[in-house]
Write an enzyme that holds these catalytic residues in place. Structure first.
Site, PDB file in Angstrom:
ATOM      1  N   LYS A 118     -38.647 -21.211 -16.280  1.00 24.02           N
ATOM      2  CA  LYS A 118     -37.463 -20.354 -16.356  1.00 24.02           C
ATOM      3  C   LYS A 118     -36.713 -20.537 -17.673  1.00 24.02           C
ATOM      4  O   LYS A 118     -36.160 -19.590 -18.228  1.00 24.02           O
ATOM      5  CB  LYS A 118     -36.552 -20.622 -15.160  1.00 24.02           C
ATOM      6  CG  LYS A 118     -37.144 -20.149 -13.840  1.00 24.02           C
ATOM      7  CD  LYS A 118     -36.215 -20.423 -12.697  1.00 24.02           C
ATOM      8  CE  LYS A 118     -36.741 -19.832 -11.389  1.00 24.02           C
ATOM      9  NZ  LYS A 118     -38.043 -20.404 -10.985  1.00 24.02           N
ATOM     10  N   GLU A 202     -26.365 -21.995 -13.967  1.00 27.49           N
ATOM     11  CA  GLU A 202     -25.966 -20.636 -14.296  1.00 27.49           C
ATOM     12  C   GLU A 202     -24.898 -20.147 -13.328  1.00 27.49           C
ATOM     13  O   GLU A 202     -24.690 -20.718 -12.250  1.00 27.49           O
ATOM     14  CB  GLU A 202     -27.171 -19.694 -14.281  1.00 27.49           C
ATOM     15  CG  GLU A 202     -27.854 -19.554 -12.941  1.00 27.49           C
ATOM     16  CD  GLU A 202     -29.100 -18.684 -13.011  1.00 27.49           C
ATOM     17  OE1 GLU A 202     -29.698 -18.597 -14.097  1.00 27.49           O
ATOM     18  OE2 GLU A 202     -29.479 -18.101 -11.980  1.00 27.49           O
ATOM     19  N   ARG A 294     -48.256 -11.555 -12.137  1.00 23.33           N
ATOM     20  CA  ARG A 294     -49.339 -11.246 -11.192  1.00 23.33           C
ATOM     21  C   ARG A 294     -48.983  -9.984 -10.431  1.00 23.33           C
ATOM     22  O   ARG A 294     -47.904  -9.407 -10.624  1.00 23.33           O
ATOM     23  CB  ARG A 294     -49.507 -12.401 -10.205  1.00 23.33           C
ATOM     24  CG  ARG A 294     -48.188 -12.745  -9.490  1.00 23.33           C
ATOM     25  CD  ARG A 294     -48.359 -13.730  -8.373  1.00 23.33           C
ATOM     26  NE  ARG A 294     -47.081 -14.256  -7.898  1.00 23.33           N
ATOM     27  CZ  ARG A 294     -46.254 -13.640  -7.074  1.00 23.33           C
ATOM     28  NH1 ARG A 294     -46.560 -12.437  -6.637  1.00 23.33           N
ATOM     29  NH2 ARG A 294     -45.128 -14.216  -6.680  1.00 23.33           N
TER      30      ARG A 294
END
Length: 500
Positions: A118, A202, A294
């Site tokens: 991330k 965050e 994917r």
């Protein structure tokens, strides 16, 4: 890139079957791999060839890279499709496939690795002007620095494992007094689950909606988006109902999200099918969450509204060909909804419920699609994800799609295990869902397991109760009281169907 002459699907169940069906339409022979628990599974019987790759546990079969590569060599398959889950986002697997001279139907190992972290993903997309949730740019381990960062961001904040997923290593902190304890828990859980304790902090978005954009990229540098999917109905941070398009997006926001998703793909030179996930607050501001490198479980709703077979496009791109259409060619056609049919008991905190599919009859009719990998009489294995099927409907508009899905759920007959079908029926009829005013906290806000428990009464139990009641009525000629009649009536209205 060379033409795909034989395709091995490194997966099982419904996604393996779904890929094989598109391959058959393209004239591509297929190879199934299977564990000892899946010897008679439909995907094994459907394929042109099948190879056993190990015992039931996934670590000894579907996650065994050497066994999968050996199966490809043995059958002379020159391409491998990983499906989703298992090894689909494993950069080492993608690299090994390439090193063996086999076509990997997916993005490059570098793209998988970048988007798999991330923090690395945020650093990559920042250069492309993609909106990011306010937070730290780097992993944080020092609690004093982490507290200072949280104070600057403003509470509530979210502590999130860098290598995480599925809600693991994630903690919401409402106030500073709770920060230290929650961070220690997040780091510990991240280390245990992923072997990586790095976390970042965050801003926690209040009333969040989870919206994702499907993208395709080819080796010629063309990247298109195929609109959005609304994925906010979740339990334990995992999706249960998805739909396309979102009921709340304006055309302006849709275009902005689409361009942001294309920017994310450009940031890692993405090739293949992928999904860019965003979180959207109550103010309709959206922020990049992550990219799934994917095919997604919920890809069928995008196929239904766009008319594009995403798997066939994956084949085309893997062969080095350009995407067969442009952004201007794409339009949204109607509305699609998907419900995931899990072998889980909603009344028992959605815990998996394994057993035998004593009855298994699929719904039929216009606008209904069932992607599954089971037949009547089969066991639900304890070794894998408990999803039985994906039930998808398509209609001219959202209200009609909801009605069609309710009809399909009513026609879907499953006994032997508890499922999420009745829960999905409950959601589809709830005012928060029909109005579109729902977020990822829908289950927490509106679902009460204790009110739902009576829906899991078995059909056999109901029949026995009915026989007993009839016998008592005949013997004693006692009519049910008004209260009993009222209770029976309200139960019938509440319950769509019951499962054993």
């Amino acid at each position: 890139m060379s033409q795909i002459t034989k395709l091995l699907i490194a997966n099982r169940g419904e996604i393996a079957l779904r890929i094989m069906r598109s391959a058959r339409e393209e004239g591509i022979p297929t190879v199934a791999v299977f564990s000892e628990a899946d010897q008679q599974a439909p995907h094994v019987l459907y394929a042109d060839e099948a190879v056993c790759i190990g015992p039931a546990p996934s670590s000894q079969s579907y996650l065994n890279i050497d066994h999968i590569i050996d199966a490809a060599k043995k059958t002379k398959a020159n391409a491998i499709h990983p499906g989703y889950g298992f090894l689909s986002e494993n950069a080492a697997f993608a690299q090994r496939v390439a090193d063996e001279g086999i076509v990997f139907i997916g993005p490059s190992p570098q793209a998988i690795e970048t988007m798999g972290s991330k923090l690395a993903a945020k650093a990559a997309v920042k250069k492309y002007g993609v909106p990011l949730v306010p937070g730290t740019d780097e992993a944080v381990s020092d609690i004093t620095k982490a507290k200072a960062a949280a104070a600057e961001i403003g509470y509530p904040v979210l502590i999130k494992a860098s290598a995480g997923g599925g809600g693991k290593g994630m903690r919401i902190v409402e106030q500073e007094n709770d920060f230290e304890e929650q961070m220690e828990r997040a780091v510990s859980e991240a280390k245990s689950a992923f072997g990586d304790g790095s976390v970042f902090i965050e801003k926690f978005i209040v009333g969040p909606k989870h919206i994702e954009i499907q993208i395709l990229g080819d080796e010629q540098g063309n990247i298109v988006h195929l609109f959005e999917r609304e994925c906010s109905i979740q339990r334990r941070y995992q999706k249960v109902i998805e739909e396309a398009p979102s009921p709340v997006l304006t055309e302006e926001i849709r275009q902005a999200m689409g361009q942001a998703a294309i920017g994310v793909a450009q940031a890692c030179n993405y090739v293949g099918a992928g999904t860019v996930e965003f979180v959207m607050g109550q103010d309709m501001q959206f922020y990049f969450l992550e990219m799934n490198t994917r095919l997604q479980v919920e890809h069928p709703v995008t196929e239904m509204i766009s008319g594009v077979d995403l798997v066939k496009q994956q084949f085309r791109i893997a062969e080095g060909k350009a995407i067969s259409f442009t952004q201007q060619d794409l339009n949204i056609n109607g509305h699609a909804i998907e419900v995931r049919v899990y072998a889980e008991d909603p009344a028992n905190n959605f815990l998996p419920d394994t057993g035998t599919l004593q009855t298994y009859r699929r719904p039929q009719g216009p606008g209904i699609r069932v992607d599954d990998g089971f037949e009547e009489g089969m066991q639900i294995p304890v070794y894998y994800d408990p999803m039985i099927a994906k039930l998808i409907v398509h209609a001219e508009d959202r209200p009609t799609a909801i009605k069609r899905m309710l009809r399909a759920i009513h026609e879907y007959h499953i006994t032997g295990v508890a499922t999420t079908l009745d829960f999905c029926s409950f959601v589809l009829q709830h005012e928060a869902f029909t109005s579109g005013r729902f977020d990822t906290k829908f289950v927490d806000q509106f679902f009460k397991p204790e009110d739902f428990a009576h829906q899991t009464v078995s059909e056999d139990t109901e029949q026995i109760a009915a026989l007993v009641a009839a016998h008592l009525f005949q013997q004693k000629q006692i009519k049910p009281s008004l209260q009993e009649e009222s209770s029976t009536s309200s139960t019938r209205k509440w319950k769509q169907r019951r499962f054993s």
